[in-house]
Write a protein that holds these residues in place. Sequence first.
Motif, PDB file in Angstrom:
ATOM      1  N   ASP A   1      -2.998   8.240   7.927  1.00 51.84           N
ATOM      2  CA  ASP A   1      -2.716   6.823   7.815  1.00 51.84           C
ATOM      3  C   ASP A   1      -3.817   6.184   6.970  1.00 51.84           C
ATOM      4  OD1 ASP A   1      -1.732   4.306   8.073  1.00 51.84           O
ATOM      5  OD2 ASP A   1      -2.133   4.110  10.219  1.00 51.84           O
TER       6      ASP A   1
ATOM      7  N   ARG B   1      -3.852   3.314   5.723  1.00 58.80           N
ATOM      8  CA  ARG B   1      -4.015   1.883   5.965  1.00 58.80           C
ATOM      9  C   ARG B   1      -5.289   1.589   6.741  1.00 58.80           C
ATOM     10  NH1 ARG B   1       1.632   0.493   8.594  1.00 58.80           N
ATOM     11  NH2 ARG B   1       0.969   2.327   9.736  1.00 58.80           N
TER      12      ARG B   1
ATOM     13  N   LEU C   1      -8.184  -0.683   5.272  1.00 56.71           N
ATOM     14  CA  LEU C   1      -8.466  -1.900   6.031  1.00 56.71           C
ATOM     15  C   LEU C   1      -9.937  -1.957   6.451  1.00 56.71           C
ATOM     16  CD1 LEU C   1      -7.311  -4.480   7.272  1.00 56.71           C
ATOM     17  CD2 LEU C   1      -6.795  -3.164   9.323  1.00 56.71           C
TER      18      LEU C   1
ATOM     19  N   LEU D   1      -4.392  -2.058   0.013  1.00 54.01           N
ATOM     20  CA  LEU D   1      -3.591  -2.142   1.238  1.00 54.01           C
ATOM     21  C   LEU D   1      -2.114  -2.276   0.901  1.00 54.01           C
ATOM     22  CD1 LEU D   1      -4.441  -2.062   4.180  1.00 54.01           C
ATOM     23  CD2 LEU D   1      -4.420  -4.540   4.197  1.00 54.01           C
TER      24      LEU D   1
ATOM     25  N   VAL E   1      -0.891   1.168  -0.472  1.00 58.31           N
ATOM     26  CA  VAL E   1      -0.714   2.154   0.594  1.00 58.31           C
ATOM     27  C   VAL E   1       0.562   1.867   1.382  1.00 58.31           C
ATOM     28  CG1 VAL E   1      -1.692   2.959   2.782  1.00 58.31           C
ATOM     29  CG2 VAL E   1      -3.132   2.771   0.790  1.00 58.31           C
ATOM     30  N   GLN E   2       0.853   0.589   1.597  1.00 57.22           N
ATOM     31  CA  GLN E   2       2.063   0.216   2.328  1.00 57.22           C
ATOM     32  C   GLN E   2       3.309   0.600   1.535  1.00 57.22           C
ATOM     33  OE1 GLN E   2       2.055  -0.823   5.412  1.00 57.22           O
ATOM     34  NE2 GLN E   2       4.264  -0.962   5.513  1.00 57.22           N
TER      35      GLN E   2
ATOM     36  N   ARG F   1       3.711   4.352   1.695  1.00 58.00           N
ATOM     37  CA  ARG F   1       4.169   4.757   3.031  1.00 58.00           C
ATOM     38  C   ARG F   1       5.668   4.497   3.207  1.00 58.00           C
ATOM     39  NH1 ARG F   1       1.397   5.772   7.836  1.00 58.00           N
ATOM     40  NH2 ARG F   1       2.605   5.347   9.694  1.00 58.00           N
TER      41      ARG F   1
END
Length: 88
Positions: free
Chosen positions: A20, A22, A26, A69, A72-73, A76
């Motif tokens: 992960d 994120r 983060l 961020l 990455v989202q 994903r």
Amino acid sequence: MRLWLSDDERRPDPVPARADGRKAVLAGTLAWGIALVACLVFREPLESAGLGWFTVAAITGVVLGLIGLAAVQVIRRRVDQSAERSTD
């Protein structure tokens, strides 16, 4: 100990671990945010020491972290969508 194995002697490659990203992005973004707050609090001493560029670096870190961020989202979501398609 042998350094080379033929293809029929090798074990199959393991399944890649799902990480992960994120959380890592983060955490870095939050660290830059804390650095930005510290730079804003100590702006005068930093500028008098010739280190006023720290504030710009912290702003850049926060902005790049937010972009990371979002990236990455998106990645994903694409991975999840391709996994759903392959199971159908």
